[in-house]
Design a protein around this motif. Structure first.
Motif, PDB file in Angstrom:
ATOM      1  N   CYS A  56       1.041  -1.352   0.276  1.00 51.54           N
ATOM      2  CA  CYS A  56       0.338   0.014   0.080  1.00 51.54           C
ATOM      3  C   CYS A  56       0.540   0.802  -0.066  1.00 51.54           C
ATOM      4  O   CYS A  56       1.481   1.599   0.696  1.00 51.54           O
ATOM      5  CB  CYS A  56      -1.041   0.150   1.275  1.00 51.54           C
ATOM      6  SG  CYS A  56      -1.920   1.669   1.175  1.00 51.54           S
ATOM      7  N   GLN A  58      -0.717   4.022   0.193  1.00 53.66           N
ATOM      8  CA  GLN A  58      -1.176   4.982  -0.029  1.00 53.66           C
ATOM      9  C   GLN A  58      -1.224   6.671   1.043  1.00 53.66           C
ATOM     10  O   GLN A  58      -1.083   7.643   1.212  1.00 53.66           O
ATOM     11  CB  GLN A  58      -3.056   5.056   0.617  1.00 53.66           C
ATOM     12  CG  GLN A  58      -3.924   4.294  -0.342  1.00 53.66           C
ATOM     13  CD  GLN A  58      -3.885   5.222  -1.674  1.00 53.66           C
ATOM     14  OE1 GLN A  58      -3.175   4.788  -2.785  1.00 53.66           O
ATOM     15  NE2 GLN A  58      -4.533   5.990  -2.133  1.00 53.66           N
ATOM     16  N   CYS A  59      -0.086   5.663   2.116  1.00 51.05           N
ATOM     17  CA  CYS A  59       0.748   6.856   2.773  1.00 51.05           C
ATOM     18  C   CYS A  59       2.279   5.865   3.390  1.00 51.05           C
ATOM     19  O   CYS A  59       2.450   5.120   2.483  1.00 51.05           O
ATOM     20  CB  CYS A  59       0.016   7.192   4.319  1.00 51.05           C
ATOM     21  SG  CYS A  59       0.330   5.920   5.560  1.00 51.05           S
ATOM     22  N   ALA A  61       3.063   4.854   5.498  1.00 45.66           N
ATOM     23  CA  ALA A  61       3.674   3.559   6.357  1.00 45.66           C
ATOM     24  C   ALA A  61       4.142   2.214   6.175  1.00 45.66           C
ATOM     25  O   ALA A  61       4.847   1.871   6.345  1.00 45.66           O
ATOM     26  CB  ALA A  61       2.537   3.524   7.107  1.00 45.66           C
ATOM     27  N   GLY A  62       3.395   1.673   4.716  1.00 46.96           N
ATOM     28  CA  GLY A  62       4.024   0.249   3.829  1.00 46.96           C
ATOM     29  C   GLY A  62       3.923  -0.276   4.399  1.00 46.96           C
ATOM     30  O   GLY A  62       4.354  -1.773   4.584  1.00 46.96           O
ATOM     31  N   CYS A  63       2.150  -0.941   4.614  1.00 44.22           N
ATOM     32  CA  CYS A  63       1.548  -1.736   4.526  1.00 44.22           C
ATOM     33  C   CYS A  63       1.449  -2.402   3.741  1.00 44.22           C
ATOM     34  O   CYS A  63       1.878  -2.123   2.769  1.00 44.22           O
ATOM     35  CB  CYS A  63      -0.090  -1.206   5.106  1.00 44.22           C
ATOM     36  SG  CYS A  63      -0.351  -0.170   6.883  1.00 44.22           S
ATOM     37  N   THR A  90      -6.437  -3.181   7.563  1.00 46.39           N
ATOM     38  CA  THR A  90      -6.025  -1.798   6.362  1.00 46.39           C
ATOM     39  C   THR A  90      -6.761  -0.711   7.043  1.00 46.39           C
ATOM     40  O   THR A  90      -7.229  -0.688   8.432  1.00 46.39           O
ATOM     41  CB  THR A  90      -6.326  -1.938   5.135  1.00 46.39           C
ATOM     42  OG1 THR A  90      -7.722  -2.246   4.839  1.00 46.39           O
ATOM     43  CG2 THR A  90      -5.270  -2.668   4.450  1.00 46.39           C
ATOM     44  N   CYS A  91      -6.640   0.744   6.315  1.00 42.64           N
ATOM     45  CA  CYS A  91      -7.338   1.832   6.851  1.00 42.64           C
ATOM     46  C   CYS A  91      -7.920   2.360   5.981  1.00 42.64           C
ATOM     47  O   CYS A  91      -7.925   1.311   4.509  1.00 42.64           O
ATOM     48  CB  CYS A  91      -6.247   3.202   7.742  1.00 42.64           C
ATOM     49  SG  CYS A  91      -5.707   3.543   6.611  1.00 42.64           S
ATOM     50  N   ARG A  93      -7.285   4.582   4.077  1.00 43.27           N
ATOM     51  CA  ARG A  93      -7.103   5.786   2.996  1.00 43.27           C
ATOM     52  C   ARG A  93      -6.348   4.034   2.140  1.00 43.27           C
ATOM     53  O   ARG A  93      -6.429   4.136   0.592  1.00 43.27           O
ATOM     54  CB  ARG A  93      -5.897   6.360   3.299  1.00 43.27           C
ATOM     55  CG  ARG A  93      -5.929   7.319   3.728  1.00 43.27           C
ATOM     56  CD  ARG A  93      -4.881   8.824   4.273  1.00 43.27           C
ATOM     57  NE  ARG A  93      -4.424   7.555   5.390  1.00 43.27           N
ATOM     58  CZ  ARG A  93      -4.149   7.644   6.960  1.00 43.27           C
ATOM     59  NH1 ARG A  93      -5.604   8.115   6.772  1.00 43.27           N
ATOM     60  NH2 ARG A  93      -3.505   7.117   7.114  1.00 43.27           N
ATOM     61  N   GLY A  94      -6.483   3.189   2.654  1.00 43.43           N
ATOM     62  CA  GLY A  94      -5.526   1.491   2.050  1.00 43.43           C
ATOM     63  C   GLY A  94      -6.695   1.191   0.807  1.00 43.43           C
ATOM     64  O   GLY A  94      -6.590   1.153  -0.440  1.00 43.43           O
ATOM     65  N   PRO A 212      -0.146   4.192  11.381  1.00 47.73           N
ATOM     66  CA  PRO A 212      -1.104   4.314  12.292  1.00 47.73           C
ATOM     67  C   PRO A 212      -1.858   2.480  12.460  1.00 47.73           C
ATOM     68  O   PRO A 212      -2.640   2.451  13.113  1.00 47.73           O
ATOM     69  CB  PRO A 212      -1.934   4.945  11.084  1.00 47.73           C
ATOM     70  CG  PRO A 212      -1.523   5.652   9.904  1.00 47.73           C
ATOM     71  CD  PRO A 212       0.227   5.310  10.076  1.00 47.73           C
ATOM     72  N   VAL A 213      -1.938   2.532  10.747  1.00 46.10           N
ATOM     73  CA  VAL A 213      -3.533   0.962  11.048  1.00 46.10           C
ATOM     74  C   VAL A 213      -1.910  -0.383  12.524  1.00 46.10           C
ATOM     75  O   VAL A 213      -3.146  -0.815  13.147  1.00 46.10           O
ATOM     76  CB  VAL A 213      -2.732   0.334   9.645  1.00 46.10           C
ATOM     77  CG1 VAL A 213      -3.495  -1.018   9.961  1.00 46.10           C
ATOM     78  CG2 VAL A 213      -3.953   0.916   9.160  1.00 46.10           C
TER      79      VAL A 213
HETATM   80  S1  SF4 Z   1      -2.878   1.302   5.017  1.00 41.94           S
HETATM   81 FE1  SF4 Z   1      -3.298   3.080   5.782  1.00 41.94          FE
HETATM   82  S2  SF4 Z   1      -1.526   2.864   6.891  1.00 41.94           S
HETATM   83 FE2  SF4 Z   1      -1.319   1.409   6.364  1.00 41.94          FE
HETATM   84  S3  SF4 Z   1      -0.305   2.314   4.408  1.00 41.94           S
HETATM   85 FE3  SF4 Z   1      -1.624   1.951   3.438  1.00 41.94          FE
HETATM   86  S4  SF4 Z   1      -2.750   3.976   4.142  1.00 41.94           S
HETATM   87 FE4  SF4 Z   1      -0.996   4.021   5.074  1.00 41.94          FE
END
Ligand code: SF4
Length: 731
Positions: A56, A58-59, A61-63, A90-91, A93-94, A212-213
């Motif tokens: 991911c 989307q931010c 963090a690198g999930c 996930t969040c 945004r993911g 954050p996740v």
């Molecule tokens: S799942 Fe959410 S916190 Fe994790 S990388 Fe994607 S956007 Fe970021």
């Protein structure tokens, strides 16, 4: 829907490969091999869905995530249950990654001086510019890690230019503090799940800050994971954020005074004999309490805005209910004394002796096998870069994910003037953002679900972790991956680069990991190993942990006072900008799911609002939904008033991320850009942008509209005997 590895295997309905062994955290039920349908004909209907492990983006963090693909279309994102960072979660945004993939305003073709051209023409133009501008190239990107970072660094070394990463809410201050206090080049993890007390300062770790996740998951364990023991949580921040709302006690500290509050806690720890003696000796220069006199709670209470008894109460709990843990981030670091605040809060961890221990700060090792990263450059360095452009020292500017015109806190004209002094500008991205109008050449970039890459999450989970990103669908638009653009154009310009393509670079990375002969994926040969890391979503080695120790020095006898732009008489309010849950710092503004995600405390969506205390609103005659002008020494914007019972009277808060000129139909012209009114102040020691150091005043416009929010739309129903929410006021 959550998905387990067992579910995943059932859904995939796959055959066995037989050559891969998964080691590490969890043993998979059985082995798995799935061919991506990227290369299948569009009309082949199998009626089957497949799940692919990927990254991911989307931010930052690198999930690790799983993409559900049906008939060659990505339908849904879930957390990868095997990935050590986010462990299946996930969040929002993911989840929105699929909306980014199928966004109707994605660029359709390259644009050369505004005219659509084919890729051959575009790449020939770029290669020609690279040849002409050796030594005069500035590559401006978002912060990079993994193979995007490796390729960008190799490209720029080969051409002799400068690579600078840009992030509007940079983390320079935190990185500098972590390096100075612990000797670490990578950000640490926090063992929230096993702490008994967490005290955070400005860090919205349940919203958008850090990982954050991961930390949201840890929060569940912290509160409910231990029978009979519920973790205690204090949060200090001028704004009542979602993180603050989850705390047992919210401390509305005055902006810029977070470090003083932390050292008032330190004072009590030393005074009460609760401080770890070696750390106390280090931080006081061996003088004990006498060195901390300036931070005695009774002396600082008025300045920090928290009663002395309350500071003492919190400090007693923090010192006694261990393991206890202190975090700092967000607006606490965005002041002219940001580094002082960071050092002060992080030093509390040494005083409660949690360094490297269960429930404390957990260090992350450097990434394995030559993986690298490009962290954001401080604002002061970006000012210098603008100077270099203005002075004609940049011949070719390549911009990818660095929205300078939107986020830099200098006048738009100043940035425009610098940009126009660069003879040729290239803008790379999936969608035409605020920078696109300044591109002589605009190149459509593939979305993450269409491209190859790798990442190492930062902060990581406390041990070496690499995430693999693979294309899970065939490209929806005629784009190229960022790394492929650099590699192809570089080769055509005669640069010596080690890889032909991103796929080759990623495969080379897998080869290097394979050679380590350790970690969560093992295989008999390189090909099997590559398949293994793609199937599992990455590689990690729980044995390869980080090491560090506290090397903090004596604290300043008197604290550095924060400076603010704007005279307190003329501009009576502190402006606290914050990143909303959905659109973050603006990177998600093009996605309607994220624009429509209600704010965690106010429930407002789709617009820029300003949070105003009820007393302030009454005094100024403001009503909810009124348009006000928010005026700073640098400029003004319009925002809708939200009367917030929990924001201090001297503070107003506004979300960042709105007010784009570009970024597609849902972002363009929607809301106001807070960065455009922030003063260009910096942290005195690091040169980082002090984005919470601007004062403002409010001016009525007399115009009003219904504020777009969810709160109050449906009548609240009392489900239990006792009131759900109690609003209390402290004398
Ligand atoms: S799942 Fe959410 S916190 Fe994790 S990388 Fe994607 S956007 Fe970021």
């Amino acid at each position: 829907m959550g998905i387990t590895r067992r579910d995943l295997l059932k859904l995939a309905g796959v055959g066995a490969l037989g050559a891969i062994a998964f080691n590490g955290c969890r043993i998979p039920d059985r082995e798995l091999r799935v061919e991506s349908p990227v290369a299948l004909p569009e009309d082949q209907v199998t009626g089957r869905d497949n799940w692919y492990a990927t990254l991911c983006v989307q931010c930052g963090a690198g999930c690790g995530v799983l993409a559900r693909v049906v008939e060659g279309r990505a339908r849904k994102i879930e957390g990868n249950p095997d990935h050590p960072l986010n462990e299946g979660k996930t969040c929002a945004r993911g989840q929105a990654a699929v909306q980014a993939l199928y966004h109707p305003d994605r660029l359709l073709s390259p644009l050369l001086h505004g005219q659509a051209v084919d890729w051959e023409t575009a790449m020939a133009e770029l290669a020609g510019q690279i040849q002409q501008n050796r030594g005069r190239v500035l590559l401006a990107t978002n912060p990079l890690r993994g193979h995007n970072a490796l390729v960008a660094q190799t490209f720029i070394q080969s051409i002799g230019g400068t690579l600078l990463a840009y992030e509007p809410l940079e983390d320079t201050v935190l990185r500098t503090a972590v390096k100075g206090l612990f000797g670490q080049d990578t950000l640490p993890d926090y063992d929230i799940a096993r702490a008994r007390t967490v005290f955070s300062f400005g860090a919205g770790w349940l919203e958008t800050w850090g990982s954050p996740v991961r930390w949201g998951r840890a929060y569940g364990a912290f509160r409910q994971g231990r029978p009979g023991q519920r973790g205690l949580f204090f949060h200090a921040e001028p704004r009542f954020s979602l993180t603050a709302a989850n705390a047992d006690l919210w401390l509305p500290v005055r902006p810029g005074m977070e470090g003083v509050l932390a050292l008032a806690v330190a004072y009590v720890l030393v005074e009460r004999g609760m401080a770890h003696p070696p750390a106390a000796a280090q931080l006081t220069g061996g003088q004990g309490l006498g060195a901390l006199t300036a931070y005695q709670p009774e002396r600082v209470a008025a300045a920090v805005g928290i009663p002395a008894e309350r500071i003492r109460e919190v400090a007693e709990v923090f010192g006694s209910q261990r393991p206890s843990l202190a975090l700092v981030g967000g607006s606490a670091l965005a002041h002219t004394n940001g580094l002082f605040n960071a050092r002060a809060v992080l030093s509390l961890n040494a005083l409660v002796d949690n360094i490297g221990r269960e429930g404390g700060i957990r260090f992350n090792p450097p990434p394995p096998a030559g993986w690298t990263g490009v962290p954001p450059a401080p604002f002061a360095r970006w000012r210098q870069a603008l100077e270099e452009m203005r002075a004609g020292r940049v011949g070719l500017l390549i911009v990818r994910g660095a929205n300078l015109i939107y986020g830099l806190p200098v006048d738009r004209g100043e940035v425009e003037e610098a940009l126009t002094q660069v003879p040729f500008r290239v803008v790379i991205g999936p969608i035409a953002d605020d920078m696109a109008p300044y591109g002589d050449l605009v190149l459509p970039e593939l979305e993450a679900l269409e491209a190859w890459g790798t990442d190492w999450p930062e902060p990581g989970p406390g041990y070496q972790t690499v995430t693999f990103q693979q294309p899970v669908v065939r490209p929806f638009r005629d784009g190229k991956a960022f790394g492929d653009i650099l590699l192809e154009a570089g080769k055509a310009a005669g640069l010596t680069l080690p890889w032909q393509s991103m796929r080759e670079a990623v495969q080379d990375g897998a080869r290097r990991l394979f050679a380590l002969r350790r970690g969560a994926v093992r295989a008999a040969d390189e090909e099997g190993f590559f398949m293994g890391v793609l199937q599992r979503g990455g590689w990690w080695d729980p044995q390869a942990t980080g090491q560090g120790r506290f090397t903090g020095e004596r604290l300043p006898a008197t604290p550095p006072a924060p400076q603010f732009a704007g005279d307190a008489q003329e501009f009576p309010f502190h402006l606290v900008p914050f990143t909303p849950l959905g659109i973050h710092d603006g990177r998600g503004a093009h996605l309607p799911w994220l624009q429509g995600l209600p704010d965690g405390t106010t429930t407002v969506a789709w617009q820029t609002w300003v949070e105003v205390n009820p007393d302030t609103a009454r005094r100024l005659g403001l009503l909810e939904g009124e348009w006000v002008e928010v005026i700073s020494p640098r400029g003004s914007l319009r925002a809708l008033v939200y009367v917030h019972p929990a924001i201090p009277p001297e503070v107003v808060a506004i979300p960042v991320g709105f007010g784009h000129q570009g970024m597609g139909r849902w972002a363009n012209g929607r809301g106001a850009n807070v960065f455009s009114i922030l003063a260009p102040l910096t942290d005195q020691e690091t040169g980082a942008f002090a984005w919470a150091a601007t004062r403002v005043r409010l001016r009525r416009t007399g115009q009003r509209q219904r504020i777009p929010k969810f709160e109050g739309v449906v009548r609240p129903v009392q489900l239990e005997e006792r009131p759900i929410i109690l609003v209390t006021k402290e004398a």
